[in-house]
Design a protein around this motif. Structure first.
Motif, short mmCIF file in Angstrom:
data_model
loop_
_atom_site.label_atom_id
_atom_site.label_comp_id
_atom_site.label_asym_id
_atom_site.label_seq_id
_atom_site.Cartn_x
_atom_site.Cartn_y
_atom_site.Cartn_z
N VAL A 105 3.48 -8.26 6.82
CA VAL A 105 4.51 -7.65 5.98
C VAL A 105 3.95 -6.33 5.45
O VAL A 105 2.77 -6.24 5.12
N ALA A 106 4.79 -5.31 5.39
CA ALA A 106 4.36 -4.00 4.90
C ALA A 106 5.34 -3.47 3.86
O ALA A 106 6.55 -3.71 3.94
N LEU A 107 4.81 -2.75 2.89
CA LEU A 107 5.60 -2.16 1.81
C LEU A 107 6.39 -0.97 2.33
O LEU A 107 5.82 0.01 2.81
N THR A 160 -5.84 -7.53 -7.01
CA THR A 160 -5.98 -6.91 -8.33
C THR A 160 -4.62 -6.67 -8.94
O THR A 160 -3.99 -7.59 -9.44
N ASP A 161 -4.13 -5.44 -8.89
CA ASP A 161 -2.84 -5.10 -9.50
C ASP A 161 -1.83 -4.61 -8.46
O ASP A 161 -1.00 -3.76 -8.73
N TRP A 162 -1.93 -5.14 -7.24
CA TRP A 162 -1.05 -4.79 -6.13
C TRP A 162 -1.47 -3.50 -5.42
O TRP A 162 -1.28 -3.38 -4.23
N PHE A 163 -2.05 -2.54 -6.13
CA PHE A 163 -2.71 -1.41 -5.50
C PHE A 163 -4.18 -1.47 -5.91
O PHE A 163 -4.49 -1.69 -7.09
N TYR A 164 -5.08 -1.28 -4.97
CA TYR A 164 -6.50 -1.47 -5.23
C TYR A 164 -7.01 -0.47 -6.28
O TYR A 164 -6.81 0.74 -6.15
N LYS A 165 -7.63 -1.02 -7.32
CA LYS A 165 -8.20 -0.20 -8.40
C LYS A 165 -9.63 -0.66 -8.69
O LYS A 165 -9.89 -1.85 -8.85
N GLY A 168 -6.83 3.91 3.81
CA GLY A 168 -6.29 2.94 4.76
C GLY A 168 -7.27 1.90 5.23
O GLY A 168 -6.92 1.04 6.05
N THR A 169 -8.50 1.93 4.74
CA THR A 169 -9.49 0.92 5.09
C THR A 169 -9.48 -0.22 4.08
O THR A 169 -8.94 -0.10 2.99
N ILE A 170 -10.11 -1.33 4.46
CA ILE A 170 -10.14 -2.52 3.60
C ILE A 170 -11.38 -2.47 2.71
O ILE A 170 -12.50 -2.31 3.21
N PRO A 171 -11.23 -2.61 1.39
CA PRO A 171 -12.41 -2.67 0.51
C PRO A 171 -13.34 -3.81 0.93
O PRO A 171 -12.88 -4.89 1.34
N TRP A 216 0.85 -1.21 0.00
CA TRP A 216 0.00 0.00 0.00
C TRP A 216 0.87 1.24 0.00
O TRP A 216 1.92 1.26 0.64
N GLY A 217 0.47 2.25 -0.74
CA GLY A 217 1.24 3.48 -0.82
C GLY A 217 0.51 4.51 -1.66
O GLY A 217 -0.69 4.36 -1.95
N PRO A 218 1.18 5.57 -2.09
CA PRO A 218 0.51 6.65 -2.81
C PRO A 218 -0.11 6.23 -4.14
O PRO A 218 -1.02 6.90 -4.63
N GLN A 219 0.35 5.12 -4.73
CA GLN A 219 -0.27 4.66 -5.97
C GLN A 219 -1.67 4.11 -5.76
O GLN A 219 -2.38 3.80 -6.72
#
Length: 535
Positions: free
Chosen positions: A134-136, A335-340, A376-379, A57-60
């Motif tokens: 584990v965190a990015l 999905t693609d590593w960052f939620y879209k 920061g919440t879970i879809p 998780w991050g700015p992307q």
């Protein structure tokens, strides 16, 4: 003969210095990478844990569309074969404006993580079966999600104004779980090259994107005092060997600080080799020496995508095709590593359980990337699947945690290489995917269901577990358990369903073990049968 008082005091002080220096010298002695790699064995905690959750998780995550490489693809009118990012450029124009005026540095500034609650996320993960977190720490976008002393583009200075890794680490330790970090920063120079380009046609043709801006251009803006070059790297034409070497040295300082400050139990570098060669080895050396000093043994894990002495092998979006002698890890994401929101979910509870069971039966672990909303919440749809996985593990975790593989990982049509008839009536060769590499060979929501005779095996002391991957009522045969089979575990004494203790009828012959599965209502998640064999 009496010594003079001053001389006596001098000798005493000298002896104290020598005595106190002895343990200090021994304590400070660290091992070389080769010495560490020679004695390395995968820690038992990792082998027992089996299931971890990863906050990639991050700015992307801030843009709602555009794929997992948004920061790169937002600068590309044509993404070529990387079609997972085809929406990034048009979405960016619609949501933010042209990348010459509003670049990724500005996207970072919009990311506030306003509802980020590390404690709640960790507790949810633990409640649903995760044994390590584990965190990015950074992605290919070269943005650090920790309090970095050597890189101004970090989450404490820009965006959330929070030490994301620090908060995850504290919450994870408080929950009694092991903590890991991942770094994907080694490719940022090439990854960011499109940010130095411009549109090839249209209204902004030839207008440079914002990576060409300088520190001086920031005067009077929100990013005043920051240098875009520190985020995007130097322009391609300015990348001399000396500058690249300085970038590698900076990477080393940042990651030594990451290892020292947050003391992770696990580190993953997203590459097939150590990041920047010897620099990556030095960070791993620091990780292992820290662990050796604190635990009296190397109790940390270094993950790489290639098999290298002193490390544990990582398989991205896939799994092992064979039962491996040494522990390894599979990693998957929704999905693609960052939620879209423009991407369908690659996984659901069924496929996560299948990937977990596959990994464990082959001496591996599963690390699930639980993607988060930008706040920061879970879809909701991701949370729903993880809860189902957690419920399954509450009942069947005995067959997963702390287990070890058997002589063979399983049986069934796919293992034997037979054709499988799917629900849709199509025929496929179940081993076709196994002819390719192991990375990206994962089971997904689009993968046809397993045949009814597909089983995987795990063991724990004298207990033996048969995991039926796609249970249906009626009989099926496991040839591996035939009395004349080369791998036969012996004569079966009893068979029960793990979740309710109900006895399951069976017949064992020379050719195989025939199991009469109780009726299953509709589709079912894997069912665990606990077996007792007479030795």
């Amino acid at each position: 003969m009496k010594l003079m008082p001053k001389l006596s005091n001098l000798i005493l002080c000298t002896l104290l210095v020598i005595i106190t220096a002895i343990p200090l010298t021994a304590q400070e002695k660290t091992l070389t990478w080769d010495e560490l790699a020679e004695q390395y064995e995968c820690p038992e905690w990792f082998r027992d844990a089996k299931f971890g959750i990863w906050f990639h998780w991050g700015p992307q995550a801030a843009p709602e569309q555009g794929g997992g490489w948004y920061a790169r693809h937002m600068y590309m009118q044509d993404v070529g074969r990387q079609t997972f990012g085809k929406m990034a450029y048009p979405y960016h124009l619609m949501a933010y404006g042209h990348p010459s005026e509003f670049g990724f540095k500005d996207v970072i500034n919009t990311w506030k993580a306003e509802n980020f609650d590390a404690e709640a996320l960790i507790n949810f993960s633990k409640e649903n079966g995760a044994k390590y977190i584990v965190a990015l720490a950074n992605h290919h976008d070269h943005f650090d999600l920790f309090d970095s002393s050597y890189h101004p583009w970090n989450s404490v200075n820009v965006g959330p104004k929070k030490d994301i890794i620090g908060e995850f680490e504290t919450a994870t330790r408080n929950a009694g779980l092991k903590f890991g970090v991942t770094s994907h920063d080694d490719r940022f120079l090439n990854w960011w090259k499109p940010a130095f380009g411009s549109d090839k046609d249209g209204k902004y043709a030839g207008v440079p994107y914002d990576a060409r801006l300088t520190k001086a251009d920031g005067k009077g803006t929100w990013w005043e005092g920051l240098d875009p070059k520190d985020l995007y790297g130097p322009a391609p034409e300015d990348r001399t060997p000396e500058i690249i070497e300085d970038i590698k040295k900076n990477w080393l300082k940042r990651h030594i600080e990451l290892v020292d400050k947050y003391k992770p139990d696990l580190l993953y570098n997203d590459g097939f080799n150590f990041t920047y060669g010897e620099y990556g080895k030095e960070v791993t050396r620091k990780l292992y020496n820290n662990s050796l000093s604190e635990n009296g043994k190397i109790d940390a894990v270094m993950l790489l995508k290639r098999k290298a002495k002193g490390t544990v092998n990582e398989v991205e979006s896939g799994g092992s095709n064979t039962l491996r002698e040494y522990p390894w890890q599979s990693e998957i994401t929704f999905t693609d590593w960052f939620y879209k929101k423009d991407r369908h979910l690659t996984h659901n509870a069924r496929t996560i359980l299948e990937m977990l069971i596959e990994a464990v039966s082959k001496n591996g672990n599963l690390l699930l990337s639980m993607e988060l909303n930008p706040d920061g919440t879970i879809p909701h749809e991701i949370k729903k699947s993880v809860v189902i996985v957690g419920d399954w593990l509450k009942i069947n975790g005995e067959a997963i945690y702390g287990t070890r593989p058997w002589k063979v990982f399983g049986d069934g049509k796919s293992v034997r290489g037979e054709e499988v008839e799917t629900v849709e009536g199509e025929l496929r060769n179940a081993t076709a995917n196994q002819k390719h590499g192991e990375h990206f060979n994962q089971r997904t929501t689009a993968t046809p269901a397993f045949a009814n005779d597909e089983v995987r095996f795990t063991t724990k002391a004298d207990d033996f577990y048969i995991i039926v991957m796609n249970p249906k009522g009626g009989e099926f045969v496991i040839p591996s358990f035939g009395k004349s089979s080369e791998v036969s575990p012996g004569t079966l004494k009893g068979l029960t369903q793990l979740y309710d203790g109900r006895k399951v009828s069976f017949k064992q012959s020379n050719k195989g073990l025939t199991i009469n599965m109780p009726a299953v209502n509709g589709d079912s998640y894997p069912v665990v049968l606990k077996a007792k064999f007479k030795k």
